[in-house]
Design an enzyme around this catalytic site. Structure first.
Site, PDB file in Angstrom:
ATOM      1  N   LYS A 127       6.219  13.204   5.959  1.00 18.49           N
ATOM      2  CA  LYS A 127       7.027  13.679   4.838  1.00 18.49           C
ATOM      3  C   LYS A 127       7.014  15.204   4.731  1.00 18.49           C
ATOM      4  CE  LYS A 127       8.591   9.692   3.698  1.00 18.49           C
ATOM      5  NZ  LYS A 127      10.020   9.379   3.929  1.00 18.49           N
TER       6      LYS A 127
ATOM      7  N   TYR B 194       1.247   9.457   6.904  1.00 19.64           N
ATOM      8  CA  TYR B 194       2.434   9.414   6.048  1.00 19.64           C
ATOM      9  C   TYR B 194       2.743  10.808   5.499  1.00 19.64           C
ATOM     10  CZ  TYR B 194       5.615   8.007   2.317  1.00 19.64           C
ATOM     11  OH  TYR B 194       6.715   7.886   1.492  1.00 19.64           O
TER      12      TYR B 194
ATOM     13  N   ASP C 180      18.445   0.084  13.931  1.00 19.48           N
ATOM     14  CA  ASP C 180      17.078   0.580  13.899  1.00 19.48           C
ATOM     15  C   ASP C 180      17.166   2.087  14.123  1.00 19.48           C
ATOM     16  OD1 ASP C 180      14.444   1.340  14.355  1.00 19.48           O
ATOM     17  OD2 ASP C 180      13.949  -0.426  15.545  1.00 19.48           O
ATOM     18  N   VAL C 181      16.868   2.868  13.093  1.00 22.00           N
ATOM     19  CA  VAL C 181      17.076   4.319  13.176  1.00 22.00           C
ATOM     20  C   VAL C 181      16.174   4.982  14.209  1.00 22.00           C
ATOM     21  CG1 VAL C 181      17.903   4.466  10.792  1.00 22.00           C
ATOM     22  CG2 VAL C 181      15.463   4.856  11.291  1.00 22.00           C
TER      23      VAL C 181
ATOM     24  N   VAL D 169       7.202   4.778  -7.010  1.00 24.47           N
ATOM     25  CA  VAL D 169       8.419   4.026  -7.304  1.00 24.47           C
ATOM     26  C   VAL D 169       8.113   2.541  -7.169  1.00 24.47           C
ATOM     27  CG1 VAL D 169      10.855   3.675  -6.723  1.00 24.47           C
ATOM     28  CG2 VAL D 169       9.791   5.923  -6.368  1.00 24.47           C
TER      29      VAL D 169
ATOM     30  N   ASN E 283      17.324   7.462   4.108  1.00 24.26           N
ATOM     31  CA  ASN E 283      16.337   6.827   3.248  1.00 24.26           C
ATOM     32  C   ASN E 283      15.329   5.975   4.018  1.00 24.26           C
ATOM     33  OD1 ASN E 283      15.299   5.348   0.702  1.00 24.26           O
ATOM     34  ND2 ASN E 283      16.212   3.702   1.911  1.00 24.26           N
TER      35      ASN E 283
ATOM     36  N   THR F  47       8.794  -0.386  -5.703  1.00 23.09           N
ATOM     37  CA  THR F  47       9.516  -0.953  -4.572  1.00 23.09           C
ATOM     38  C   THR F  47       8.564  -1.808  -3.741  1.00 23.09           C
ATOM     39  OG1 THR F  47       9.020   0.834  -3.004  1.00 23.09           O
ATOM     40  CG2 THR F  47      10.938   1.141  -4.439  1.00 23.09           C
TER      41      THR F  47
END
Length: 230
Positions: free
Chosen positions: A151, A147, A54-55, A180, A82, A182
């Site tokens: 970013k 968000y 878990d980053v 994208v 990522n 995903t």
């Protein structure tokens, strides 16, 4: 950088852009450590190792790094930050725990993983860090304030970082994709590709292109947009 025999770390490797990047790096001859909360289903390769991580957790990142070095060797040539989280909503109804979760993943996770690899990259006088931001890091959008803020932070971090580590022989690239196809934000990719969205493979290809650029060249930023607009 010629990726043959090099060691790469990819966070958020379980699916989407992360998994596509793992597969692209393997195809170019790299050994890859996938870090994430879930392993990429069905991905078996003699040069791939998955480490649960878990980053957001400083201890988990340190353990994943130690395990990577133990299994793949001391040299780390590529880090792809990522792993990311997107929660949308208007500011006055936004839950503080969701706001914190996005910053912990999208910003603090990038810092923790980057800090983990930099000492070794400096010793090697070689390395490439790729941070996956978003076009949401270039312009704000209603309902996406949290968000977008994360970013924008990743883009600013990347810009400062490349100036800091370039004298040490380390390159930094900030990749900013648009739409994208995903699982991002709870989406379910359809059986038929959406012609108005990019594929994870196309984003991964752009990253590999930047990593394999000649030693005399650093691609510091890449903005990617679907070719077909609605």
């Amino acid at each position: 950088m010629d990726l043959t025999g090099k060691v790469a770390i990819v966070t958020g490797a379980g699916k989407g852009i992360g998994r596509a990047t793992v597969e692209a790096l393997l195809a170019r001859g790299a050994a890859v450590a996938g870090w994430g909360r879930t392993a990429p289903e069905g991905l078996v390769h003699d040069r791939f190792q998955f480490f649960e991580c878990d980053v957001r957790d400083e201890v988990a990142v340190a353990e994943a790094f130690t395990n990577t070095v133990r299994e793949l060797g001391p040299e780390i040539h590529v880090l792809v930050n990522n792993a990311g989280l997107g929660i949308m909503g208007e500011v006055d109804g936004f839950k503080s725990k969701d706001w914190k979760a996005m910053f912990d993943t999208n910003v603090h996770g990038v810092f923790l993983c980057t800090r983990a690899v930099l000492p070794q990259m400096k010793r090697q006088h070689q390395g490439h860090i790729v941070n996956v931001a978003s076009l949401a890091g270039t312009a704000g959008s209603a309902g996406m304030s949290g968000y977008c803020a994360t970013k924008f932070a990743v883009r600013g971090f990347s810009d400062a970082l490349f100036k800091e580590v370039r004298p040490a022989g380390i390159r930094v690239t900030c990749v900013m994709p648009g739409s994208v196809e995903t699982h991002f934000n709870g989406n379910q990719p359809g059986a038929t590709p959406d012609p108005h969205k990019m594929t994870p493979e196309s984003v991964a290809a752009a990253m590999v292109h930047a990593i394999e650029a000649p030693d005399t060249t650093m691609i510091s930023e890449i903005q990617l947009r679907p070719a077909n607009v609605k």
